[in-house]
Structures are given as structure tokens and as C-alpha cells.
Design a protein around this motif. Structure first.
Motif, PDB file in Angstrom:
ATOM      1  N   VAL A 110      33.119  38.522  28.611  1.00 33.58           N
ATOM      2  CA  VAL A 110      31.994  38.459  29.554  1.00 33.58           C
ATOM      3  C   VAL A 110      32.556  38.563  30.967  1.00 33.58           C
ATOM      4  O   VAL A 110      33.442  37.803  31.349  1.00 33.58           O
ATOM      5  CB  VAL A 110      31.210  37.140  29.400  1.00 33.58           C
ATOM      6  N   ARG A 111      32.052  39.564  31.719  1.00 35.74           N
ATOM      7  CA  ARG A 111      32.522  39.753  33.095  1.00 35.74           C
ATOM      8  C   ARG A 111      31.765  38.800  34.019  1.00 35.74           C
ATOM      9  O   ARG A 111      30.535  38.846  34.104  1.00 35.74           O
ATOM     10  CB  ARG A 111      32.294  41.207  33.514  1.00 35.74           C
ATOM     11  N   ILE A 112      32.504  37.942  34.694  1.00 42.89           N
ATOM     12  CA  ILE A 112      31.897  36.965  35.597  1.00 42.89           C
ATOM     13  C   ILE A 112      32.219  37.353  37.033  1.00 42.89           C
ATOM     14  O   ILE A 112      33.388  37.422  37.430  1.00 42.89           O
ATOM     15  CB  ILE A 112      32.431  35.538  35.324  1.00 42.89           C
ATOM     16  N   GLY A 113      31.181  37.641  37.793  1.00 41.54           N
ATOM     17  CA  GLY A 113      31.348  37.919  39.215  1.00 41.54           C
ATOM     18  C   GLY A 113      30.860  36.738  40.039  1.00 41.54           C
ATOM     19  O   GLY A 113      30.065  35.923  39.572  1.00 41.54           O
ATOM     20  N   LEU A 114      31.366  36.676  41.251  1.00 46.38           N
ATOM     21  CA  LEU A 114      30.908  35.647  42.192  1.00 46.38           C
ATOM     22  C   LEU A 114      30.542  36.359  43.479  1.00 46.38           C
ATOM     23  O   LEU A 114      31.373  37.053  44.075  1.00 46.38           O
ATOM     24  CB  LEU A 114      32.024  34.628  42.455  1.00 46.38           C
TER      25      LEU A 114
END
Lengths: 349, 327
Positions: A221-225
Motif C-alpha cells: 500500500v502506497r502511503i503519501g503524506l
């Protein structure tokens, strides 16, 4: 972390280099959707929930396709179901109440809620939005979700007496929601934390929140901030230790005056670079955006560079928002071609 | 200790006018106040000003303020409407979820008359007015200088500008509160203390009104506080919400002026303080101060635009009730 980027490269991508293009989230609502909302809220109108749902689904369809026609690699539906980034979630979390709008800047307001009792998870927040959008989209869908620190910081706290405690409680709820989204198939989640970098040392609270958010999530799962309009020197290099794949940041509004905070070669996550200003109605030219994109290469190499607007574009006129995003995608593809040909140095320095 | 209920301004736009003004002006950077508003916009602000006066009077406040509904850029407003200032990108307003257009000073800060004209309009409806301005240090800190060339010259220039504005205030202005949140959020270097004190004296010399210098979101450092005690200001303000212990300790260590402004109500939380809480905060300060306090203006610690209108009004009522006002 696992390489979560390459899967978003479209099969027909024209260049060897791939600078992932996406949006931060919000998009201007079609005028007719705002009129439909007025009718929904008018007790004397026969416009019922069924009609409203049809309208909001239509808007979601239109804006998702508008994003796809602009050529974006990863899309969302422009948050057609959401009015505001804190209100939407506070309405769905037990423990909040609303007392009226407060100013953010100029004539832009939001219904800043008050936390009056313990917060708890009640109903799914975004699953309907994600499932509908992914069903009608041909491109991969990203899910922006307001982060717990911002949900805490942009509320009046009448109950906890500690923003930090409230943020951690909310982080557990965000984890519950994201777990549900991942179970539904979501693989690109963006945590929006515009409240980060606004007070000294808030990076430690957000770091702990992120640890709670990603607990037990699959590696793919790609987690961006996403962070904007802050003093980034307060949070860098600390963000290098965050459990995130991508750090998306507003820099065009300030004409890249904070770029040097991040240069130096040690930037750890992928960089999501804001390349168009969302608070001016002037549509940046393709050439201007190309220059903005090249600023990103001063921080990361091309394989770690994502291109986006500075922030959500919902306050812009719709044609301006569309124009900015279309130019952004054109400029990105041009820069990729220049990287392929060697006209732009891809060393990242 | 006499207690007078008042505020430090920066009110939220009233329901109705908020929507009206958004329609008239728009939502972008370029739509904000530039000092040359269209007639309909001016009329909406005039109605807002009258409403503020009426609502403060209804609450029973002892000293009324103009309310600064027109200050789109918050404390940076006096510069943002100046002819020798251009406005840049929107930037964060201290550590809040608020933004303003960064004023970039490109020429001499001559007197503009903008704030005096607002106060003159308010004075038509009220003969006992409190004026509120940013203090010179905080106002300079909100801006970018491309004209004066050094932070010292810029501070002096901003102080002269504020003094010019104050000179043109109408007769009805009884107090002038200079807001200096910057003392806490961006503490000045010790080398600047003397010049900051002189800058305050420059502004104070321009009026016969009582001048109060209020620090909020924290306290000034000890040495700066002592310098402030030595200025020509008639009183100092203390934030008894953000860090009451630090603020009270300053008064305990070094004394306080006979006239003080006490931020006893949280301008950024919807929780409404009881009369008991408000008076306990004031009492505790007076008890611990090393010198006698004759009179205290009880106010919110910050401007009130952070609150929804219903809670803003409830705070006015709570302050007035604590000092025996109409509510």
C-alpha cells in the motif's frame, strides 16, 4: 519499503522516464451540483436523497473522467462527496459538534467543529467514495484522507485538554478506516496533514500518528503524506523517518523559496512536488511548469519524483483548475522526454 | 482592582455579511481588501461595523472596539492596503490555520489614513472607543522589507508609520492596544530590545489615549519585559490562557504597571468560561503581582475571529457578565 510506484505507470506511457502525475484531491464542484445541494437542503423542495445521490454520483463520474482526460496517471473524484476536509470526517466521528463557520483566509471559511466528548468510530468514511470511483475509473485511484493531527488541530478541543492525546485517539480511527479501504482494494492512500509544520515539534506527534495509521497495513500500500503552507524547516529532516512512501509538498505558491530546506541529497521518501499555485487564477504556462518540475530534480532523482498541484484546487474556477492540470501533465511529459533524450540531466543534482 | 470588560478586536464577520461580502469580493488572493473598495463593499463593512458596536453594547462591555471586520489580512492589514506595499503569496498567520497575503514593502511607509477612517466611522456610533493596532515589532515581522534595507531601519519605519496613523485617530479613542504576539512567537534578539522600546514610545507619543502593549501566545522574555515596563506605554497585557504561570511570574518577579490588560478568556476555544473562572484568573494575577494593579481590562487573550459567531458573542457576554455588565 516496497516499490509502490511502478505499478501506476500506464501501459501506454510514452516515455522511458515516468514522473507520476496526480492531484492532491479536491476539485471545483460542477455548478449544478451546488444547486442540487441547495435543493437538498431546502425543506420545501421535493429533491430527495435518492436524487441527491444520483447527482453526486454523476459529479464524481464527470470529475474522475475530467482528470483522466487531462492525462493524469492516478486520479480521484475531486472529493465530490466532501464539502470540507475536516467537516466531512467530523460529521462521521462520534464526539464532535458544529457551531458555525470560522475564517481560514480571506472569504474562505470552514465549519470548525468542537470535540465535546470522547471520539469514536461510527460509520465508514470513504468506502463508498472509493468503491464508486474505482468502479468508473480507467486509471488507478488515490484516496486522500485528512490526517489525525489536522483533525485534532483544526478542531476546538473542549474534551481532552491535550491536542496530542486527541490526535492519537483519532489516528487509531484513521487506521481503522484505512484498513477498511485497503480491504476494499485501495493501494494509494494520501494522508493530508496541512496542520503539520505549523507549530514547533509537531513532527513528533505526526510521526507517532503515522506509526499508528500504518500499523498492520500490507507493504504494497502506497502511503503519501501531503503538507502545505508551513515552515518546512521545522519538519525536515525528521520526515525522513516517517513510515511513508511519498512526501507531497506545496512549493509553487512561495516560488520555491523553501526548496533549499530539502536539497542536499538526503531526501528519503519519494517527493510529490507542487508545481502549480492553487491560489491564483492565472494558468501557468507549460514552459513555466517545466521549470517548476526541474526544481524537484534538485531534491530527488526522476524515479522518485511525483508531480501534483500545490494543494487541492477546489477554490479555483473549474476551467482554470482544468487548465492548470492539463498544462501540468503536458509539462511533465515534456520533462520526461527531455530526461529520456538527455536534454535534462537526470542525476538529481 | 477595577475591572473593565473589553476585547482586543479582530472579530468574525457576522452571519449574513459574511456571505454578502464573499459574493461581492470573491475567494482569491486578488479579491481581498486593497483600500479602494467598491461602494457596495464599503456599505457592507459599514453595516458590519454598526452591528459590532450594537452587539458589544448589548453584551454590556465597558469599552467598545471597531471590530476590524475589514482586516482580511488580519494584523498585516495596515500594510497590505498601503500604496507603497505590494501583496505577495498567502502565508501562514503565526501557528494557526489562518493565512494572509504577505505585504512586501517597496517604498516609504507614509501615513495612509486607512485605520483612522475606520475608527472615525465607528466613533460616529460610540464615544468611548478602544483602538487596536499591531505593535511595530509584530507588524514588521509579518512583512517583507524591500525598501528600508535593515531590520532596524524597517522597525523604525513601521513605528513612524503607525505613529502617523495614530495621530489621525478621531477624538473618541480612549485607549490604544498594540498587539505584539511576535514577542512570544518570534522573540527578538536582545540587541533589539532598546530599539523595540523606542518604537513603542514613538507610537505612544502620537496619542493622548492610554496605550497598552499586549503580548499573547506566550510571554516576552524577562529582559524584554523589563524594557517594556520602562516604555511610555500606560499598561501591559498578559495572556493568562496560553501560559498563565509564565505571564503571572513576570508580574511577580518584576511588577506590573498599575493598569493591565488580562487575557482571561480563550479566544481560540469554543468552551465558554464561567464568571468564576474569569475572575479567578484575574484575581490570581493581581495577588501575585509584585506591585499594585489599580485597573484591569478583562479581554480574550487573542482576537476573536478564530471562533464561530455564536461562540464569539457568548465570549462577549461572558466577559461582560464577569464585570457586572448587561448580561
Amino acid at each position: 519499503m516496497t516499490d509502490t510506484r511502478e505499478r501506476f505507470r500506464p501501459a501506454d506511457h510514452p516515455n522511458d522516464h515516468f514522473l507520476l502525475t496526480t492531484v492532491v484531491g479536491s476539485y471545483p464542484k460542477p455548478t449544478w451540483l451546488n444547486r442540487a445541494r441547495d435543493l437538498r437542503d431546502d425543506d420545501s423542495s421535493a429533491f430527495d436523497d435518492e436524487a441527491w445521490n444520483e447527482a453526486v454520483n454523476d459529479a464524481s463520474r464527470v470529475i474522475t473522467h475530467e482528470h483522466e482526460h487531462a492525462g493524469l496517471d492516478v486520479v480521484c473524484d475531486g472529493e465530490m462527496r466532501r464539502e470540507e476536509m475536516v467537516e466531512f470526517f467530523a460529521e462521521r466521528i462520534d464526539g464532535y459538534e458544529f457551531n458555525g463557520p470560522v475564517k481560514v483566509w480571506g472569504h474562505n471559511y470552514f465549519d470548525k467543529p468542537s470535540v465535546v466528548s470522547e471520539v469514536s468510530y461510527d460509520e465508514p468514511w470513504l468506502r463508498e467514495e472509493y468503491e464508486f470511483t474505482t468502479d468508473i475509473a480507467e486509471r488507478p485511484v488515490k484516496v486522500p484522507i485528512t490526517g489525525p493531527y489536522t483533525l485534532a488541530s483544526w478542531s476546538f478541543d473542549e474534551a481532552y485538554g491535550s491536542e496530542e492525546t486527541l490526535a492519537y485517539e483519532l489516528a487509531d480511527l484513521v487506521n481503522e478506516e484505512i484498513s477498511s479501504l485497503v480491504a476494499a482494494g485501495a493501494r494509494y492512500i494520501q494522508i493530508d496533514e496541512p496542520a503539520l509544520a505549523t507549530t514547533p515539534d509537531d513532527h513528533a506527534i505526526v510521526g507517532e500518528c503515522l506509526e499508528r495509521i500504518v500499523a498492520d497495513l500490507p507493504d504494497d500500500v502506497r502511503i503519501g503524506l501531503h503538507v502545505c503552507y508551513g515552515d518546512y524547516s521545522r519538519i525536515y529532516p525528521e520526515i525522513n523517518d516517517y513510515p511513508i512512501d511519498e512526501f507531497d509538498v506545496e512549493l509553487a505558491n512561495g516560488d520555491y523559496d523553501q526548496l533549499d530546506v530539502f536539497t542536499g541529497g538526503d531526501f528519503e521518501p519519494d517527493l510529490g512536488l507542487g508545481v502549480v499555485d492553487v491560489h491564483t487564477t492565472d494558468i501557468e504556462s507549460v514552459a513555466q511548469i517545466e521549470r517548476n518540475i526541474e526544481h524537484g530534480l534538485e531534491i530527488v532523482p526522476p524515479e522518485k519524483l511525483t508531480i501534483s498541484p500545490d494543494c487541492g484546487v477546489k477554490l479555483l474556477p473549474r476551467d482554470v483548475a482544468r487548465g492548470k492540470i492539463e498544462n501540468m501533465v503536458r509539462a511533465t511529459r515534456n520533462v520526461e522526454a527531455d530526461l529520456d533524450s538527455g536534454d535534462i540531466d537526470s542525476s538529481g543534482t | 482592582m477595577d475591572r473593565l470588560a473589553t476585547t482586543i478586536g479582530l472579530f468574525p464577520l457576522p452571519d449574513g455579511q459574511r456571505e454578502r461580502l464573499a459574493e461581492l469580493k470573491g475567494h482569491q488572493k486578488s479579491d481581498l481588501i486593497d483600500g479602494d473598495e467598491a461602494r457596495a463593499t464599503r456599505d457592507a463593512y459599514a453595516a458590519t461595523r454598526r452591528h459590532y458596536i450594537d452587539r458589544q453594547r448589548e453584551a454590556g462591555l465597558d469599552r467598545l472596539v471597531e471590530g476590524q471586520g475589514r482586516w482580511d489580512d488580519l494584523l498585516a492589514h495596515p500594510l497590505c492596503v498601503h500604496e507603497n506595499v505590494r501583496t505577495g503569496g498567502i502565508v501562514r498567520y503565526y501557528d494557526n490555520n489562518n493565512f494572509y497575503r504577505e505585504p512586501v514593502v517597496t517604498g516609504e511607509l507614509t501615513a495612509s489614513g486607512d485605520v483612522p477612517s475606520e475608527l472615525a466611522a465607528a466613533a460616529e456610533h460610540c464615544d468611548d472607543l478602544g483602538a487596536v493596532l499591531p505593535g511595530p515589532y509584530s507588524l514588521a515581522g509579518l512583512a517583507r522589507d524591500e525598501h528600508y534595507g535593515s531590520s532596524a531601519a524597517f522597525l523604525d519605519g513601521v513605528a513612524d508609520f503607525l505613529a502617523g496613523e495614530v495621530t489621525a485617530f478621531p477624538d473618541g479613542v480612549e485607549t490604544l492596544t498594540l498587539l505584539e504576539p511576535g514577542f512570544a512567537t518570534e522573540p527578538p534578539d536582545a540587541a533589539a530590545y532598546e530599539r523595540i522600546g523606542d518604537a513603542i514610545d514613538t507610537v505612544a507619543a502620537a496619542t493622548d489615549a492610554d496605550v497598552l502593549v499586549h503580548t499573547y501566545w506566550g510571554t516576552p522574555g524577562d529582559d524584554l519585559y523589563r524594557r517594556l515596563l520602562d516604555t511610555d506605554a500606560d499598561g501591559l497585557g498578559y495572556d493568562l490562557v496560553t501560559d498563565p504561570e509564565a505571564a503571572t511570574t513576570l508580574a511577580a518577579e518584576y511588577g506590573a504597571p498599575p493598569r493591565v490588560l488580562l487575557g482571561v478568556v480563550d479566544g481560540q476555544n469554543t468552551l465558554i468560561e464561567s464568571q468564576e473562572t474569569i475572575n479567578e484568573r484575574a484575581d490570581r494575577f493581581a495577588e501575585r503581582a509584585a506591585t499594585d494593579v489599580d485597573a484591569a481590562y478583562l479581554t480574550p487573550n487573542t482576537g476573536l475571529f478564530h471562533l464561530p459567531v455564536s461562540k464569539f458573542e457568548a465570549k462577549l457576554d461572558a466577559l461582560a457578565a464577569a464585570t457586572g455588565g448587561a448580561q
